[in-house]
Motif scaffolding. Sequence first.
Motif, PDB file in Angstrom:
ATOM      1  N   ALA A 119      -4.840 -11.640  -9.393  1.00 43.65           N
ATOM      2  CA  ALA A 119      -4.163 -10.649 -10.170  1.00 43.65           C
ATOM      3  C   ALA A 119      -4.779  -9.698 -10.906  1.00 43.65           C
ATOM      4  O   ALA A 119      -4.262  -8.390 -11.132  1.00 43.65           O
ATOM      5  CB  ALA A 119      -3.109 -11.502 -11.143  1.00 43.65           C
ATOM      6  N   GLY A 120      -5.985  -9.920 -11.681  1.00 44.29           N
ATOM      7  CA  GLY A 120      -6.264  -9.048 -12.585  1.00 44.29           C
ATOM      8  C   GLY A 120      -7.475  -8.204 -11.674  1.00 44.29           C
ATOM      9  O   GLY A 120      -8.082  -7.235 -12.368  1.00 44.29           O
ATOM     10  N   GLY A 121      -7.834  -8.474 -10.487  1.00 46.66           N
ATOM     11  CA  GLY A 121      -8.580  -7.698  -9.616  1.00 46.66           C
ATOM     12  C   GLY A 121      -7.899  -6.738  -8.710  1.00 46.66           C
ATOM     13  O   GLY A 121      -7.360  -5.778  -8.963  1.00 46.66           O
ATOM     14  N   GLU A 122      -7.865  -7.394  -7.466  1.00 46.82           N
ATOM     15  CA  GLU A 122      -7.292  -6.402  -6.231  1.00 46.82           C
ATOM     16  C   GLU A 122      -5.897  -6.331  -6.441  1.00 46.82           C
ATOM     17  O   GLU A 122      -5.146  -5.078  -6.057  1.00 46.82           O
ATOM     18  CB  GLU A 122      -7.791  -7.175  -5.124  1.00 46.82           C
ATOM     19  N   LEU A 123      -5.214  -7.377  -6.981  1.00 44.07           N
ATOM     20  CA  LEU A 123      -3.689  -7.004  -6.981  1.00 44.07           C
ATOM     21  C   LEU A 123      -3.206  -5.943  -8.102  1.00 44.07           C
ATOM     22  O   LEU A 123      -2.206  -5.144  -8.055  1.00 44.07           O
ATOM     23  CB  LEU A 123      -2.847  -8.024  -7.481  1.00 44.07           C
ATOM     24  N   MET A 124      -4.130  -5.989  -8.939  1.00 39.71           N
ATOM     25  CA  MET A 124      -3.766  -5.029 -10.228  1.00 39.71           C
ATOM     26  C   MET A 124      -4.052  -3.522  -9.495  1.00 39.71           C
ATOM     27  O   MET A 124      -3.156  -2.572  -9.956  1.00 39.71           O
ATOM     28  CB  MET A 124      -4.807  -5.196 -11.390  1.00 39.71           C
ATOM     29  N   ALA A 125      -5.083  -3.511  -9.014  1.00 40.03           N
ATOM     30  CA  ALA A 125      -5.267  -2.153  -8.157  1.00 40.03           C
ATOM     31  C   ALA A 125      -4.326  -1.579  -7.294  1.00 40.03           C
ATOM     32  O   ALA A 125      -3.763  -0.588  -7.209  1.00 40.03           O
ATOM     33  CB  ALA A 125      -6.638  -1.966  -7.608  1.00 40.03           C
ATOM     34  N   ALA A 126      -3.895  -2.709  -6.489  1.00 42.46           N
ATOM     35  CA  ALA A 126      -2.681  -2.529  -5.715  1.00 42.46           C
ATOM     36  C   ALA A 126      -1.425  -1.859  -6.086  1.00 42.46           C
ATOM     37  O   ALA A 126      -0.820  -1.492  -5.869  1.00 42.46           O
ATOM     38  CB  ALA A 126      -2.420  -3.813  -5.025  1.00 42.46           C
ATOM     39  N   GLY A 127      -1.168  -2.722  -7.498  1.00 44.36           N
ATOM     40  CA  GLY A 127       0.048  -2.507  -8.201  1.00 44.36           C
ATOM     41  C   GLY A 127      -0.188  -0.748  -8.421  1.00 44.36           C
ATOM     42  O   GLY A 127       1.275  -0.161  -8.460  1.00 44.36           O
ATOM     43  N   PHE A 128      -1.007  -0.339  -9.102  1.00 45.38           N
ATOM     44  CA  PHE A 128      -0.928   1.272  -9.441  1.00 45.38           C
ATOM     45  C   PHE A 128      -0.656   1.833  -8.006  1.00 45.38           C
ATOM     46  O   PHE A 128       0.055   2.718  -7.941  1.00 45.38           O
ATOM     47  CB  PHE A 128      -2.449   1.489  -9.826  1.00 45.38           C
ATOM     48  N   LEU A 129      -1.157   1.479  -6.865  1.00 41.31           N
ATOM     49  CA  LEU A 129      -1.006   2.195  -5.556  1.00 41.31           C
ATOM     50  C   LEU A 129       0.425   2.140  -5.072  1.00 41.31           C
ATOM     51  O   LEU A 129       1.067   2.977  -4.739  1.00 41.31           O
ATOM     52  CB  LEU A 129      -1.954   1.824  -4.508  1.00 41.31           C
ATOM     53  N   ALA A 130       1.058   0.839  -5.198  1.00 36.50           N
ATOM     54  CA  ALA A 130       2.281   0.752  -4.840  1.00 36.50           C
ATOM     55  C   ALA A 130       3.479   1.405  -5.727  1.00 36.50           C
ATOM     56  O   ALA A 130       4.494   1.732  -5.069  1.00 36.50           O
ATOM     57  CB  ALA A 130       2.655  -0.866  -4.829  1.00 36.50           C
ATOM     58  N   ASN A 131       2.978   1.776  -6.948  1.00 40.04           N
ATOM     59  CA  ASN A 131       4.161   2.634  -7.767  1.00 40.04           C
ATOM     60  C   ASN A 131       3.735   3.844  -7.737  1.00 40.04           C
ATOM     61  O   ASN A 131       4.422   4.566  -8.058  1.00 40.04           O
ATOM     62  CB  ASN A 131       3.907   2.018  -9.210  1.00 40.04           C
ATOM     63  N   GLU A 132       2.501   4.274  -7.227  1.00 42.37           N
ATOM     64  CA  GLU A 132       2.251   5.756  -7.081  1.00 42.37           C
ATOM     65  C   GLU A 132       2.921   6.306  -5.674  1.00 42.37           C
ATOM     66  O   GLU A 132       3.040   7.483  -5.550  1.00 42.37           O
ATOM     67  CB  GLU A 132       0.734   6.206  -7.138  1.00 42.37           C
ATOM     68  N   ASN A 133       2.916   5.535  -4.932  1.00 41.54           N
ATOM     69  CA  ASN A 133       3.629   5.765  -3.367  1.00 41.54           C
ATOM     70  C   ASN A 133       5.150   4.823  -3.235  1.00 41.54           C
ATOM     71  O   ASN A 133       4.864   3.801  -2.767  1.00 41.54           O
ATOM     72  CB  ASN A 133       2.528   5.292  -2.382  1.00 41.54           C
ATOM     73  N   LYS A 134       5.909   5.498  -3.911  1.00 41.05           N
ATOM     74  CA  LYS A 134       7.228   4.768  -3.805  1.00 41.05           C
ATOM     75  C   LYS A 134       7.794   4.504  -2.113  1.00 41.05           C
ATOM     76  O   LYS A 134       7.244   5.158  -1.101  1.00 41.05           O
ATOM     77  CB  LYS A 134       8.347   5.636  -4.473  1.00 41.05           C
TER      78      LYS A 134
END
Length: 549
Positions: free
Chosen positions: A54-69
């Motif tokens: 969660a603190g690593g690759e999923l945190m990064a994925a979270g930003f991408l998933a919200n930047e690309n609706k």
Amino acid sequence: MKAHLLAETHEVFNQVPPLDGANLYRVDLPLQEWTRRYQGGWAEVRIDAYGALAGGELMAAGFLANENKPVFHSHDRYGHRIDLIEFHPAYHQLMSAAIEHGIPSMPWTEPRAGAHVARAAMSYLHSQAEAGSGCPLTMTFASVPALKLQPDIAEQWLPKILSTQYDPRNLPFEQKNGATIGMAMTEKQGGTDVRANTTRAYPVGQAGPGQAYELIGHKWFCSAPMCDAFLTLANTDKGLSCFLLPRHRPDGSRNELYIQRLKNKLGNWSNASSEVEYRGALAWMIGEEGRGVPTIIEMVALTRFDCMIGSSALMRQALTQAAHHCAYRQVGGRVLNQQPLMQNVLADLALESEAALALTLRMGKALDHPADEQESKFARLVTAVGKYWICKRAPAMINEAAECMGGAGYVEDSILPRLYREAPVNSTWEGSGNVQCLDVLRALSKEPGVLDALFSELGDGHGDARLKTHIQHLQAAFRDTGDIQYRARQLTEDVALALQATLLLEAGNATVSDAFIASRLGAGGRVYGTLPRGVAAEALVARSTPHLL
């Protein structure tokens, strides 16, 4: 003077080191302690592994998933109606990780003491990285008790729902390795008042539980419309009933479910929420005809629990970011978290976060013991109390955490704006504040034993005179039934604070419990950072600061 020297206008200093890649479980001492306290310690290796993810690759994925609706495609390029929603790969990464680690399935596939607590801990970590994907995960998890009310349907669907394989392919569920479940309850004219629903269900052949119907109508909110099936409500001649509506018919053709548009929401951007129409959509009745609300409440109770988890998670991530920032940033030549007023604010935020977590995981413990009458009645009440109180506290708490970081907490490079936008969805979804408070009154006044269960849990204040007085005032408030609906929010707040204070006292950390009781049950201020004198603020800050753990 050389031109390149003129370009160097200043030295960059007094910056906070990145927190990227931190194990969110290991930097969260309260989560470790409360998970063990409520019998979730057996899953600690798994929770720890998910904390790293969660603190690593999923945190990064979270930003991408919200930047690309998500993007809605009503038709293909040939003009055929397809009703498909395209997600960024990061969204699928988040869904895959959660499902593979059992977040929607663990308590059902491993029903043992602490299973709901362990699952809540992992969901708590996941929601800190990205909360929007939590919507389909929650509904898939929460659908299981409702579907079990119709064993013949459950036998077909549960193996795919409880699978640890994420399968986003647009295929009939029989051809998939795993399935996700959504929900569609509310309509334009009624919203929360589902009794105003006008959608009709017509039997295809024989009527009754487990039988096929065709639905005609609409839903104003259908969350996660790319799920494989939806629990929904429609009227028959016997009243509002519950149905399972798949996206595909048994012959493999698409069902008559039409997405009208995606909701343009304040937050929750990675999740596709939609408006839909049923134009003869095929569905199967779940549970007793005319008892749709009690049937789907089996699902709603657990989704409300996940609102508690989600709001607690958002608060914790906001606290983690603020505490980390203030452990390094200097103002006036002094590190922020060494300055008394900032210590007051951070300590107050830490109390709010831990109290929310304590009540949430205590709720998880109650769910782990459904056969225990006390625990069952506790869960019935705290589902509404916790949903109201924790979700109400989150937006202001996150705002304060962002303010601790100044402008750095306001820009989109930080996660704080996303946390802040996300917070209101939990207080609105599955019944807003007034709905929860009225449900508290309903549980306490109409369901035998619930009020007794509450005061049995609270006891006599566990030796703390302040809490004892608060409990006595609460008892008197419930005896006075005049204008009780008018006072429902105050009563619910007082119940929540009494429960949180009790749990913190029972845990035995006097630094935490004394500060909480002094500030929440005493004559404190109305905003964060108004803790009374004598509170061990520095110790509370250290307890929540990542690099000090």
